[in-house]
Scaffold this active site. Structure first.
Site, PDB file in Angstrom:
ATOM      1  N   LYS A 112      19.835  16.970  13.029  1.00  0.00           N
ATOM      2  CA  LYS A 112      19.602  17.312  14.582  1.00  0.00           C
ATOM      3  C   LYS A 112      20.055  16.058  15.213  1.00  0.00           C
ATOM      4  O   LYS A 112      20.110  15.074  14.665  1.00  0.00           O
ATOM      5  CB  LYS A 112      18.080  17.494  14.701  1.00  0.00           C
ATOM      6  CG  LYS A 112      17.856  18.254  15.957  1.00  0.00           C
ATOM      7  CD  LYS A 112      17.926  19.640  15.701  1.00  0.00           C
ATOM      8  CE  LYS A 112      17.749  20.355  17.162  1.00  0.00           C
ATOM      9  NZ  LYS A 112      17.601  21.892  16.845  1.00  0.00           N
TER      10      LYS A 112
HETATM   11  P1  NAD Z   1      16.892  26.782  26.770  1.00  0.00           P
HETATM   12  O1  NAD Z   1      17.185  25.649  27.378  1.00  0.00           O
HETATM   13  O2  NAD Z   1      17.893  27.937  26.871  1.00  0.00           O
HETATM   14  O3  NAD Z   1      15.469  27.353  27.569  1.00  0.00           O
HETATM   15  C1  NAD Z   1      14.321  26.759  27.554  1.00  0.00           C
HETATM   16  C2  NAD Z   1      13.256  27.404  28.404  1.00  0.00           C
HETATM   17  O4  NAD Z   1      12.069  27.004  28.299  1.00  0.00           O
HETATM   18  C3  NAD Z   1      13.767  27.437  29.853  1.00  0.00           C
HETATM   19  O5  NAD Z   1      13.518  28.764  30.443  1.00  0.00           O
HETATM   20  C4  NAD Z   1      12.851  26.363  30.473  1.00  0.00           C
HETATM   21  O6  NAD Z   1      12.807  26.522  32.021  1.00  0.00           O
HETATM   22  C5  NAD Z   1      11.688  26.705  29.733  1.00  0.00           C
HETATM   23  N1  NAD Z   1      10.812  25.584  29.583  1.00  0.00           N
HETATM   24  C6  NAD Z   1      10.844  24.225  29.739  1.00  0.00           C
HETATM   25  N2  NAD Z   1      10.004  23.584  29.738  1.00  0.00           N
HETATM   26  C7  NAD Z   1       8.866  24.316  29.723  1.00  0.00           C
HETATM   27  C8  NAD Z   1       7.404  24.289  29.795  1.00  0.00           C
HETATM   28  N3  NAD Z   1       6.937  23.210  29.952  1.00  0.00           N
HETATM   29  N4  NAD Z   1       6.681  25.547  29.965  1.00  0.00           N
HETATM   30  C9  NAD Z   1       7.407  26.620  29.977  1.00  0.00           C
HETATM   31  N5  NAD Z   1       8.663  26.824  30.028  1.00  0.00           N
HETATM   32  C10 NAD Z   1       9.423  25.863  30.012  1.00  0.00           C
HETATM   33  O7  NAD Z   1      16.517  26.556  25.466  1.00  0.00           O
HETATM   34  P2  NAD Z   1      16.369  27.685  24.119  1.00  0.00           P
HETATM   35  O8  NAD Z   1      17.706  27.792  23.084  1.00  0.00           O
HETATM   36  O9  NAD Z   1      15.938  29.007  24.389  1.00  0.00           O
HETATM   37  O10 NAD Z   1      15.445  27.068  22.973  1.00  0.00           O
HETATM   38  C11 NAD Z   1      13.943  27.027  23.313  1.00  0.00           C
HETATM   39  C12 NAD Z   1      13.191  26.477  22.043  1.00  0.00           C
HETATM   40  O11 NAD Z   1      13.839  27.372  21.013  1.00  0.00           O
HETATM   41  C13 NAD Z   1      13.592  25.114  21.565  1.00  0.00           C
HETATM   42  O12 NAD Z   1      12.396  24.796  20.918  1.00  0.00           O
HETATM   43  C14 NAD Z   1      14.707  25.258  20.402  1.00  0.00           C
HETATM   44  O13 NAD Z   1      14.851  24.053  19.615  1.00  0.00           O
HETATM   45  C15 NAD Z   1      14.287  26.438  19.929  1.00  0.00           C
HETATM   46  N6  NAD Z   1      15.423  27.102  19.330  1.00  0.00           N
HETATM   47  C16 NAD Z   1      16.716  27.767  20.031  1.00  0.00           C
HETATM   48  C17 NAD Z   1      17.650  28.182  19.231  1.00  0.00           C
HETATM   49  C18 NAD Z   1      18.640  28.962  19.850  1.00  0.00           C
HETATM   50  O14 NAD Z   1      19.434  29.573  18.898  1.00  0.00           O
HETATM   51  N7  NAD Z   1      18.784  28.618  21.099  1.00  0.00           N
HETATM   52  C19 NAD Z   1      17.173  28.435  17.860  1.00  0.00           C
HETATM   53  C20 NAD Z   1      16.126  28.015  17.041  1.00  0.00           C
HETATM   54  C21 NAD Z   1      15.339  27.373  17.826  1.00  0.00           C
END
Ligand code: NAD
Length: 424
Positions: A112
């Protein structure tokens, strides 16, 4: 297992990860040597990245890349841009990537990266200079056969395009397979954008079937409305489920008749990426969303949202972790006692890394698959992995979380032994 293993109880993401690792290591009787090798990252790189800002001043940003383990293959893991990025968080996320790749059986280790910055405060050209300079400093770490970054919070296709371009310039030839999550025209894969949310949906269906619950009409709440949250919500709704609430940084939105998810996505896309001002549901806060009386809860925002402070108030029967590390180790205990089934992050959100692997395979083949083929293969991986973890949970009479760690650690430790990397 090692006498060195201690019980961790703090809510810090690395400690949370280690406490699950310790428990799984105890169950499989992991020997001391393997325990000691697997508990620490193989490589930790910290860099200071000087960037000339648009006003001519130079700012220095702290950047990280942690390779936790590269036994199963080149290490794989996203790059996060956030002011909260710190070494402990990156170390935990890197280890989760090792376990995640092992759970779904793809030939990658875990890594990471992150840069401590607020991407929303930087102009596009500042972001480009920051991303290219980070790539320059990581050129000996990255590589299609060594370490392959991907997007994470605060990064997306554009950053991956810059990394691919900068890396290609440095090595003197085009190297699309050095990153995944690229734009389609640059060698990205069809189905990558939807992959994590789709895996969350497939895992939810598998879990509901084990619980004997018909998805049609079943209620759910989704925290986070970015890539993972919004696509999970959309696909769960397409399965006939009723999405009662959604949320993002602006707060939560609750509608007892069901949120129209497609409409909410369109609203967000026309509103600078946020749900602020959304009128399709009554305004609630993020804590209230987590405690709603729904059957399925999908935390898809960030770490440590369900902790010992609110775990007792969770009413859902099933938690499917779209985010990495949304439940602290202390909260697990409370949720397990309440009989709530948790599909852990390292299984539930592994659809993303699975399709990243497919992207890398297609880059190396120089031949691209149809969306239908990507979905079919990814769905199969998710279903088979769910079943393997479920069987381990039945065999050892343990939670799905610890079962996922048992499956992953057994695999990585076996490979460690076969490769004989304990030194001579
Ligand atoms: P992103 O940046 O697209 O979205 C994050 C979302 O969370 C946004 O809507 C933001 O406004 C919201 N958010 C942030 N803080 C918040 C809070 N305190 N309360 C409520 N909502 C809040 O990110 P993403 O890619 O959707 O990733 C989200 C999670 O999923 C992370 O933990 C990431 O590591 C994990 N993840 C993502 C992927 C991927 O393919 N994108 C894969 C595996 C895991």
């Amino acid at each position: 297992m090692s006498n060195n293993a201690t019980i961790h109880s703090s809510e810090n993401p690395f400690e949370s990860m280690m406490s699950r690792f310790d428990e799984a290591a105890r169950i499989i009787g992991l020997d001391d040597a393997s325990y000691n090798v697997l508990k620490s990252p193989q490589k930790t790189v910290i860099v200071n990245i000087p960037v000339t800002m648009d006003d001519g001043k130079v700012r220095v940003f702290e950047g990280f890349r942690v390779v936790h383990n590269a036994n199963l293959g080149p290490s794989k893991g996203g790059i996060r841009y956030s002011m909260d990025v710190n070494l402990d968080e990156v170390k935990a996320l890197a280890a989760w990537m090792t376990w995640k790749c092992a759970v779904v059986g793809i030939p990658y280790g875990g890594a990471k990266g992150g840069i401590k910055c607020n991407p929303r405060e930087l102009s596009k050209s500042e972001l480009e200079r920051l991303t290219r300079s980070y790539t320059d400093l990581m050129v000996t770490v990255f590589g299609p056969d060594k370490d392959i970054p991907a997007p994470d919070m605060g990064t997306g296709q554009q950053e991956m395009a810059w990394i691919m371009d900068e890396y290609s310039k440095l090595v003197g030839h085009s190297s699309p397979a050095v990153v995944t999550g690229k734009p389609l025209v640059l060698g990205g894969s069809l189905g990558r954008v939807e992959a994590t949310g789709r895996g969350v949906m497939v895992s939810t269906r598998s879990a509901l079937s084990k619980l004997g619950i018909n998805p049609v009409g079943t209620t759910c709440a989704v925290q986070g409305f970015g890539n993972v949250g919004s696509i999970s919500a959309k696909l769960l709704q397409m399965q006939g489920m009723k999405v009662l609430a959604i949320s993002d940084v602006s707060g939560g939105y609750y509608n007892p008749d069901g949120i129209n998810v497609e409409e909410a996505i369109a609203y967000r896309d026309n509103n600078s990426g946020t749900l602020e001002g959304y009128k399709g549901g009554k305004k609630i806060n993020n804590e209230e969303l987590l405690e709603l009386d729904v059957t399925v809860l999908v935390p898809a925002a960030m770490e440590d949202q369900i902790t010992h402070e609110n775990a007792d108030k969770i009413k859902a029967k099933l938690i499917v972790e779209g985010a990495n590390g949304p439940t602290s180790a202390n909260a697990d205990e409370i949720l397990n006692k309440k009989g709530i089934m948790i599909i852990p992050d390292i299984l539930a959100n592994a659809g993303g890394v699975t399709v990243s692997y497919f992207e890398w395979v297609q880059n190396r083949l120089g031949y691209f698959w149809t969306e239908e083929r990507v979905y079919r293969r990814a769905d199969r991986v998710m279903k088979q992995s769910f079943e393997a973890v479920y069987q381990a949970s039945q065999k050892y009479k343990i939670s799905m979380r610890i079962a996922a760690y048992v499956v992953a650690i057994s695999k990585v430790a076996e490979v460690e032994k076969l490769r004989g990397k304990f030194g001579i």
